[in-house]
Design an enzyme around this catalytic site. Sequence first.
Site, PDB file in Angstrom:
ATOM      1  N   TYR A 220      -5.285  -3.033  -1.661  1.00 10.05           N
ATOM      2  CA  TYR A 220      -4.235  -3.814  -1.005  1.00 10.05           C
ATOM      3  C   TYR A 220      -4.740  -4.363   0.329  1.00 10.05           C
ATOM      4  CZ  TYR A 220       0.488  -5.015   0.516  1.00 10.05           C
ATOM      5  OH  TYR A 220       1.612  -5.682   0.946  1.00 10.05           O
TER       6      TYR A 220
ATOM      7  N   HIS B  31       9.695   2.836   2.872  1.00  9.47           N
ATOM      8  CA  HIS B  31       8.754   2.695   1.759  1.00  9.47           C
ATOM      9  C   HIS B  31       7.448   3.443   2.051  1.00  9.47           C
ATOM     10  CE1 HIS B  31       7.031   0.940  -1.820  1.00  9.47           C
ATOM     11  NE2 HIS B  31       6.014   0.450  -1.114  1.00  9.47           N
TER      12      HIS B  31
ATOM     13  N   ASN C  77      -8.836  13.240  -2.408  1.00  5.35           N
ATOM     14  CA  ASN C  77      -7.805  12.295  -1.982  1.00  5.35           C
ATOM     15  C   ASN C  77      -8.251  11.565  -0.723  1.00  5.35           C
ATOM     16  OD1 ASN C  77      -5.546  10.869  -1.205  1.00  5.35           O
ATOM     17  ND2 ASN C  77      -4.157  12.617  -1.275  1.00  5.35           N
TER      18      ASN C  77
ATOM     19  N   VAL D  82      -2.309   3.146   3.199  1.00  8.18           N
ATOM     20  CA  VAL D  82      -0.892   2.857   3.403  1.00  8.18           C
ATOM     21  C   VAL D  82      -0.666   2.823   4.912  1.00  8.18           C
ATOM     22  CG1 VAL D  82       1.476   3.545   2.871  1.00  8.18           C
ATOM     23  CG2 VAL D  82      -0.377   4.138   1.284  1.00  8.18           C
TER      24      VAL D  82
END
Length: 183
Positions: free
Chosen positions: A28, A91, A115, A84
């Site tokens: 993203y 969100h 992770n 993120v």
Amino acid sequence: MAGNETHYILPRPDFDKPVKLLIVVAPYYKDIADDLVAGAKAEIEAVGGSWDLVEVPGALEVPTAISIADRQSNFDGYVALGCVIRGETTHYETVCNDSSRALQLMGLQGLCIGNGILTVENLDQALVRADPARQNKGGGAAAAALHLVALARKWGAQTKGVGFKPPSESILLARKNDGPSTA
């Protein structure tokens, strides 16, 4: 200030058989994702391992892709990567919590997952954490997966006398009573 501390880093594990990881990245934020992937690839290659790479739309899809790969492929472990950045809505919490929880649950079921999904307040924090020359969180996630693979191989090779698992040949769980035993 975060980022200035020194942390202990485990020595790289040794492998006597080839190791192959799947890197699953949500690009993203493409520049950040590219840095995370570069760090992960370098760490895997440093132990003589190999890797495949797949991209998914966002951080929430990373655990699903790993689950699909685990069912349909033969990877030793997985590296989850993405970023993120907090926004103006809740969100952020949903994506951070749900992606992390899903990865953790798969790990508890035996998958070897590192992770490296960054959860940060702003772009500057992400850039520092993703950069292989700085905090190298992609490399750290790959290292975590490699260490878990090493543990799985170590403990998976032993068949008895390990932990709480009793030797199966000496345990009788249930038996139909057909009369007197001849033993």
